[in-house]
Each structure stands twice: as C-alpha cells, then as structure tokens.
Write a protein that holds these residues in place. Sequence first.
Motif, PDB file in Angstrom:
ATOM      1  N   THR A   9     117.747  84.518  10.671  1.00 29.39           N
ATOM      2  CA  THR A   9     117.931  83.073  10.700  1.00 29.39           C
ATOM      3  C   THR A   9     116.825  82.378   9.922  1.00 29.39           C
ATOM      4  O   THR A   9     117.070  81.413   9.193  1.00 29.39           O
ATOM      5  N   ARG A  52     117.399  82.179   6.293  1.00 27.12           N
ATOM      6  CA  ARG A  52     118.627  81.428   6.034  1.00 27.12           C
ATOM      7  C   ARG A  52     119.789  82.302   5.563  1.00 27.12           C
ATOM      8  O   ARG A  52     120.775  81.794   5.017  1.00 27.12           O
ATOM      9  N   LYS A  67     125.690  77.457   7.829  1.00 28.92           N
ATOM     10  CA  LYS A  67     124.242  77.459   7.992  1.00 28.92           C
ATOM     11  C   LYS A  67     123.546  78.399   7.011  1.00 28.92           C
ATOM     12  O   LYS A  67     122.322  78.326   6.831  1.00 28.92           O
ATOM     13  N   LEU A  80     125.066  69.134  10.625  1.00 24.06           N
ATOM     14  CA  LEU A  80     124.349  70.308  10.151  1.00 24.06           C
ATOM     15  C   LEU A  80     123.686  70.050   8.800  1.00 24.06           C
ATOM     16  O   LEU A  80     122.573  70.507   8.549  1.00 24.06           O
ATOM     17  N   SER A  81     124.381  69.314   7.933  1.00 16.38           N
ATOM     18  CA  SER A  81     123.817  69.016   6.610  1.00 16.38           C
ATOM     19  C   SER A  81     122.556  68.175   6.724  1.00 16.38           C
ATOM     20  O   SER A  81     121.629  68.326   5.923  1.00 16.38           O
ATOM     21  N   ARG A 105     120.209  68.348   8.755  1.00 19.57           N
ATOM     22  CA  ARG A 105     119.016  69.140   9.059  1.00 19.57           C
ATOM     23  C   ARG A 105     118.377  69.737   7.806  1.00 19.57           C
ATOM     24  O   ARG A 105     117.171  69.952   7.762  1.00 19.57           O
ATOM     25  N   ASN A 106     119.194  70.018   6.802  1.00 22.37           N
ATOM     26  CA  ASN A 106     118.695  70.784   5.658  1.00 22.37           C
ATOM     27  C   ASN A 106     117.563  70.086   4.925  1.00 22.37           C
ATOM     28  O   ASN A 106     116.636  70.740   4.436  1.00 22.37           O
ATOM     29  N   LEU A 113     117.048  74.408  12.755  1.00 23.03           N
ATOM     30  CA  LEU A 113     118.353  75.054  12.737  1.00 23.03           C
ATOM     31  C   LEU A 113     118.951  75.191  14.139  1.00 23.03           C
ATOM     32  O   LEU A 113     120.132  75.489  14.287  1.00 23.03           O
ATOM     33  N   ASN A 167     118.446  77.566  16.113  1.00 19.69           N
ATOM     34  CA  ASN A 167     118.802  78.976  16.289  1.00 19.69           C
ATOM     35  C   ASN A 167     117.532  79.809  16.318  1.00 19.69           C
ATOM     36  O   ASN A 167     116.626  79.600  15.521  1.00 19.69           O
TER      37      ASN A 167
END
Length: 224
Positions: free
Chosen positions: A74, A77, A121, A177-178, A180-181, A220, A222
């Motif tokens: 994780t 990535r 992800k 989710l996007s 966070r990037n 993430l 995770n």
Amino acid sequence: DVPPGFRAEMDRAAARSRDVYRELVESPGFVKFFRQVSPVDELAELTIGSRPAARRAGGRLEDLRAIPWVFAWTQNRILLPSWFGAGTALGEGELELQREMWRSWPFFRMACSTLEMALFKVDLSVGRRYLALVEDGLAGRFWPDVEAEHARVVARVLAIRDGEALLDGAPALRDRLSHRNRWVDPLSHLQVALLARSRAGDATVGDALMATITGIAAGLRNTG
C-alpha cells in the motif's frame, strides 16, 4: 438460487488467479525485489506494533507476516496483493457470462466493485518511482509483469460492466478518493528519496521517513 455456471466460473477464476499470483510471488528473487521496492523493513521502526515484518531473518516468502506484506504494498501505491492475477483469470473466461454474472449475481458484482475500488487506489506512476531503489536486474525481471497484469485487470473490469474509466459509475467515491492524492503523492515522492538516503546509511532521516509512512497510511486509509 445461483446458477451452477456462475459458481463454476467463479471457482475457475479464483483458482486461476491464485495460481498466477503465486507464480509471481514465489519466483526466486521476488522477496528481494519486494524488500527493495517497498519500505517493508523500515516498518519495524514504527511505534504502532511490536513485531517485525518477518518471523525470522532470510529471504523466504513464508517468513513474511501478512499485515506488513499488505501494508508495504500500500505504501508504494502498487497494492499488488489486491489485484494481481485477477486480470489473467477473468480474461480467460467468457466475457458475456461474466457480464450476466455482474448484472444478476450480487456477490460477483460486489467482488468486481471491491476490485475496482482497489485498482483506483493503485498509482503505477508513483510505484515506478520506487524502482530507483531496486537493482536493475530485479526491476527488469518483475516490473513488466506487474504493469502488464495491471493493464489486463483494469481493461477486463471495465469490459464486464461496460465502463469507460474506473469508478465512473460511483462519482462520489471517485471524487473522495481522488481528493486524497494531492496530499499523498508528495509524501510518496519524499518517501522514495528518504528511503534512498536511509539505505545509504544516513541516520538523520529516520523520523522524516516514519512520518511519510504514517502520513501515507492516514491519507489512503489503508494499512494491512
């Protein structure tokens, strides 16, 4: 009732995916590649757990612990355990059957949905940066298979649900989710640089390196 053909296809795909996955991770040299392309050995310095990444010293896959194994994939990535093998397995099946399974079998639809979220992800452009930490021979041996299988699984998941892009059917999740990037990507690039310095013997970067690990995990959402 689930049609027998659905269950048979699921069993076939599961077995084939497992075989493809194990063929990669059990290849000679893969554990060494994993240790170089991820911060798995550095995870032992975190204060969130007391156990090392491996049960004993050595290069055997079976000695690695499950949580650090997933956590490390994780961090870079790549998230390899969540998707590798599925592209080949699904691609060898009948597409129209899989589309019917997706339409009428909630279990299969949820499996595809979970797979798609994991794939969203993944960022192989970031993962490629970690190859700077890997011996050329190992990178050239394993990375092409990772990229090829990733392309296969993305294409097949989209074909099954007739989509154009990952999570285009769940825009709220995609946007969340996007978002966070933009915060996590810089941490990933810093982590690569700090890992290189740490592995070269620079003892001053330990705290900063640990901060990137905890930051990426938080961003993430995770770990392992």
